[in-house]
Design an enzyme around this catalytic site. Structure first.
Site, short mmCIF file in Angstrom:
data_model
loop_
_atom_site.label_atom_id
_atom_site.label_comp_id
_atom_site.label_asym_id
_atom_site.label_seq_id
_atom_site.Cartn_x
_atom_site.Cartn_y
_atom_site.Cartn_z
N TYR A 192 0.82 -1.21 0.00
CA TYR A 192 0.00 0.00 0.00
C TYR A 192 0.86 1.27 0.00
CZ TYR A 192 -4.64 -2.01 0.94
OH TYR A 192 -5.84 -2.66 0.86
N LYS B 291 3.24 -15.33 2.81
CA LYS B 291 3.49 -16.10 1.59
C LYS B 291 5.01 -16.29 1.51
CE LYS B 291 1.96 -17.90 -2.33
NZ LYS B 291 1.05 -19.06 -2.41
N ASP C 282 -2.83 -18.33 0.92
CA ASP C 282 -3.81 -19.05 0.10
C ASP C 282 -4.51 -20.12 0.92
OD1 ASP C 282 -1.31 -20.28 0.20
OD2 ASP C 282 -1.32 -20.94 -1.89
N ASP D 221 -6.36 -7.08 4.42
CA ASP D 221 -7.50 -6.44 3.76
C ASP D 221 -8.39 -7.50 3.11
OD1 ASP D 221 -9.07 -4.37 2.58
OD2 ASP D 221 -8.01 -4.70 0.69
N ASP E 9 -12.36 -9.16 4.42
CA ASP E 9 -13.59 -9.15 3.61
C ASP E 9 -14.12 -10.58 3.49
OD1 ASP E 9 -13.45 -6.37 3.04
OD2 ASP E 9 -14.14 -6.71 0.98
#
Ligand code: IPM
Ligand code: MN
Length: 354
Positions: free
Chosen positions: A142, A190, A222, A246, A250
């Site tokens: 970001y 990751k 994942d 983020d 969701d």
């Protein structure tokens, strides 16, 4: 008690949902005999229109001088559909997070008992889910530089950067939270691909030595995306970098039945900010249909994390539970007839009073 609250309602449904949260906050103010000073300030697309800046200096000053910031949402389709816009509302949110030093975004995932059947997941998976995601909020892709386009416009690039201290401070917070909860941390990364993730993993492993009583598990992002909706009850404290957090939150919101239900607290160096995890939902703006619960529950977090009034936070949460159980919910979660945004706000404020 006297407290100063900055009110950054923002764009889209932001003003509507913040208005409902303020009803709850004012009901608490009255009930406990507190005195709060509310200072509204522009942010996002609205602020661009007024000042050209999505997070004006005056807004920042107001935030710095407040005990807490109640935040709605920002974003406007006008900018989403304009890939070459020079200023974007989202930059205001990022600037606020960076300038206030809000490195930890706490997103609790719990389901209202009376809404368990509204989740698209099986009831037995959802009942009793209770975990928090600690999302790093001021680093990663970001914010990393360089970012942009090649001269010929055919290549675009972003940079994911983390410094050791940025990882350390949020990971410590995760271990501390785990100690107060069920004693487990899941560090999501990751590390099989990303150098930043390997720094995270190394740092988490080393800090764990200071928290031998906390169980630690590493999980690739994942795999975490799969496990969050397959075995949501196995999580207690999830800690992860900015963008993974983020996306995963969701996803986690579907466990609870609606994205509109989830609150968050952003804490760090300066004034803490309390905001729902959802966006500005422009399609619903001004229609009085958006779910205000994420923002009202964010106000509950504000009393607990920033204003030192845990009993007020608890009262708001109980009032939400009560009114949801009575069926006073918006169309995103209603089984039968839906209530409007303002009706839900009124019901909850009423429940607080009584
Ligand atoms: C959130 C939002 C923001 C983010 C957007 C609006 C920039 O999705 O708070 O989760 O990506 O952080
Ligand atoms: Mn998001």
């Amino acid at each position: 008690m006297n407290k100063k609250i900055a009110v950054l309602a923002g764009d889209g449904i932001g003003p509507e949902v913040v208005e409902q949260a303020l009803k709850a906050v004012k009901a608490v103010e009255k009930k406990f005999g507190h005195h709060f000073e509310y200072t509204p300030a522009p942010v996002g697309a609205g602020a661009i229109e007024q000042t050209g800046n999505p997070y004006p200096d005056e807004t920042h000053e107001i935030c710095m001088q407040s005990d807490a910031v109640l935040f709605g949402a920002i974003g406007d389709p006008k900018y989403d559909n304009d890939p070459v816009a020079k200023v974007r509302p989202e930059q205001g949110l990022l600037a606020m997070r960076k300038k206030l030093g809000l490195y930890a975004n706490i997103r609790p995932i719990t389901a209202f008992k009376s809404l368990v059947h509204r989740s698209p997941l099986k009831t037995e998976l959802v009942e009793g889910v209770d975990f928090i995601v600690l999302r790093e909020l001021t680093g990663g892709i970001y914010f990393g530089e360089p970012r942009g386009r090649s001269e010929d416009g055919l290549t675009a690039f972003d940079t994911c950067t983390y410094q050791r201290f940025e990882v350390e401070r949020i990971v410590r917070l995760a271990f501390e939270y785990a100690r107060k909860r069920r004693g487990k941390v899941t560090a999501v990364d990751k590390a099989n691909i990303l150098a930043t993730s390997r720094l995270w993993r190394e740092t988490v492993g080393q800090l764990h030595a200071g928290y031998p009583d906390v169980e630690l598990e590493f999980m690739f992002v994942d795999n975490a995306a799969m496990q969050i909706v397959t075995f949501p009850k196995k999580f207690d404290v999830v800690v992860t970098e900015n963008m993974f957090g983020d996306i995963l939150t969701d996803e986690a919101s579907v466990i609870t039945g609606s994205l509109g239900l989830l609150p968050s607290a952003s804490v760090g160096i300066h004034t803490s900010v309390f905001e729902p995890i959802h966006g500005s939902y422009p399609q619903a703006a001004g229609k009085n249909i958006a779910n205000p619960l994420g923002t009202i529950l964010s106000a509950a977090l504000m009393f607990e994390h920033a204003l030192g009034m845990p009993e007020a936070g608890k009262l708001i949460r109980e009032a939400c539970e009560y009114s949801v159980a009575q069926g006073f919910v918006t169309t995103d979660i209603a089984a039968g007839k839906a209530c409007s945004t303002s009706e839900v706000g009124d019901r909850i404020a009423e429940a607080i009073k009584n």
